[in-house]
Write an enzyme that holds these catalytic residues in place. Sequence first.
Site, PDB file in Angstrom:
ATOM      1  CG  ASP A  16     -54.553  12.969  12.868  1.00  0.00           C
ATOM      2  OD1 ASP A  16     -53.989  12.148  13.627  1.00  0.00           O
ATOM      3  OD2 ASP A  16     -54.046  14.052  12.531  1.00  0.00           O
ATOM      4  N   GLY A  42     -50.108  12.613  12.942  1.00  0.00           N
ATOM      5  CA  GLY A  42     -48.998  12.209  13.816  1.00  0.00           C
ATOM      6  C   GLY A  42     -47.941  13.291  13.756  1.00  0.00           C
ATOM      7  CB  ALA A 252     -50.623  19.640  11.232  1.00  0.00           C
ATOM      8  CB  ALA A 253     -50.689  25.276  13.242  1.00  0.00           C
ATOM      9  N   GLY A 254     -48.298  23.708  14.447  1.00  0.00           N
ATOM     10  CA  GLY A 254     -46.978  23.659  15.091  1.00  0.00           C
ATOM     11  C   GLY A 254     -46.046  22.720  14.331  1.00  0.00           C
ATOM     12  CG  ASP A 255     -47.016  18.662  14.020  1.00  0.00           C
ATOM     13  OD1 ASP A 255     -46.307  18.728  15.044  1.00  0.00           O
ATOM     14  OD2 ASP A 255     -48.097  18.036  13.981  1.00  0.00           O
TER      15      ASP A 255
HETATM   16  O1  RIB Z   1     -49.810  17.923  16.098  1.00  0.00           O
HETATM   17  C1  RIB Z   1     -50.963  17.402  15.498  1.00  0.00           C
HETATM   18  C2  RIB Z   1     -50.960  15.923  15.572  1.00  0.00           C
HETATM   19  O2  RIB Z   1     -51.028  15.554  16.928  1.00  0.00           O
HETATM   20  C3  RIB Z   1     -52.138  15.248  14.917  1.00  0.00           C
HETATM   21  O3  RIB Z   1     -51.920  14.978  13.558  1.00  0.00           O
HETATM   22  C4  RIB Z   1     -52.351  14.023  15.763  1.00  0.00           C
HETATM   23  O4  RIB Z   1     -52.024  12.836  15.128  1.00  0.00           O
HETATM   24  C5  RIB Z   1     -51.511  14.233  17.015  1.00  0.00           C
HETATM   25  O5  RIB Z   1     -50.410  13.436  16.980  1.00  0.00           O
END
Ligand code: RIB
Length: 311
Positions: A16, A42, A252-255
Amino acid sequence: MSSSQKLVVLGSINADHILTLEHFPHPGQTLSGRDYQIAFGGKGANQAVAAGRSGADIRFIACVGEDDIGQRMIEQFNKDRIDTQAVSPVQGQSTGVALIFVNAVAENCIGIFAGANACLSTDYVQQHANLIRSSNALLLQLETPLESIIEAAEIAQNSGVKVILNPAPARELPEALLRLVDIITPNETEALSLTGVIIHDEKDAAEAACILHSKGIKTVVITMGSRGVWLSESGQGQLVAGFKVNAVDTIAAGDTFNGAFVTALLEGKTALDAARFANAAAAIAVTRSGGQPSVPWREEIDAFLNAQTAL
Ligand code: RIB
């Protein structure tokens, strides 16, 4: 706390490039930004890291490029307690890239170059089919080829492995995939793409959840930013409130929510308790900048929740 149940995440890995601006540029406009950083990201990798740091027994199926950053990411995944036997460098490819602008109110917009993520083929999934079959849950997102996601979900369903789909980034999806899914976790934009319902309030969230249930999905979790999540199990819905924090960026909050949520489910928590745990993990993540650098460890999530109870 760690689980004897096994999780496998299949998904993307990106480097990123993050730049903070006062506002997003208009067409033709050039703006100077601040706090430029290259961070590991990612959606697949962020979710795997969130699971690893929150205590899951986790394996990751993914591709990096044949480059230095890809190698460094694999080393970091190992430090994050992720089994990387199925994370492979792809010859002649570069690691995926995301170009991310963050604005003054902590929103972001993202452009992606898939790179090695585009090489996560159905053949590659088949090579690692046993890793899926020997897991208890498979967590998927949508930054790798769709046919491979469907292949992985089919292997999982045929072996009684729970399929959790975070349908991000937003796109329409074939019924062939949706009917393989046990738990789906869209945000409001993704829920709109899948159901046509614009979500303003809890009533809209309940309506969108019903449409997703009608496709055979038992558990629907609609993430609604700082408001929390709409959790609907076989049509019985409730809001699980989020925690109020000062947001720096929401990358990345959702991740983080997804990785922590599935980890908690595999520990035997109810969906309600798992959603509360994952809301806490996501709340910590938005107080920090970047993708993986913002993902909290288990001790931090537990301490955050204990502090809330004490309030
Ligand atoms: O959800 C956030 C991610 O979306 C980021 O880290 C970026 O790489 C995109 O994939």
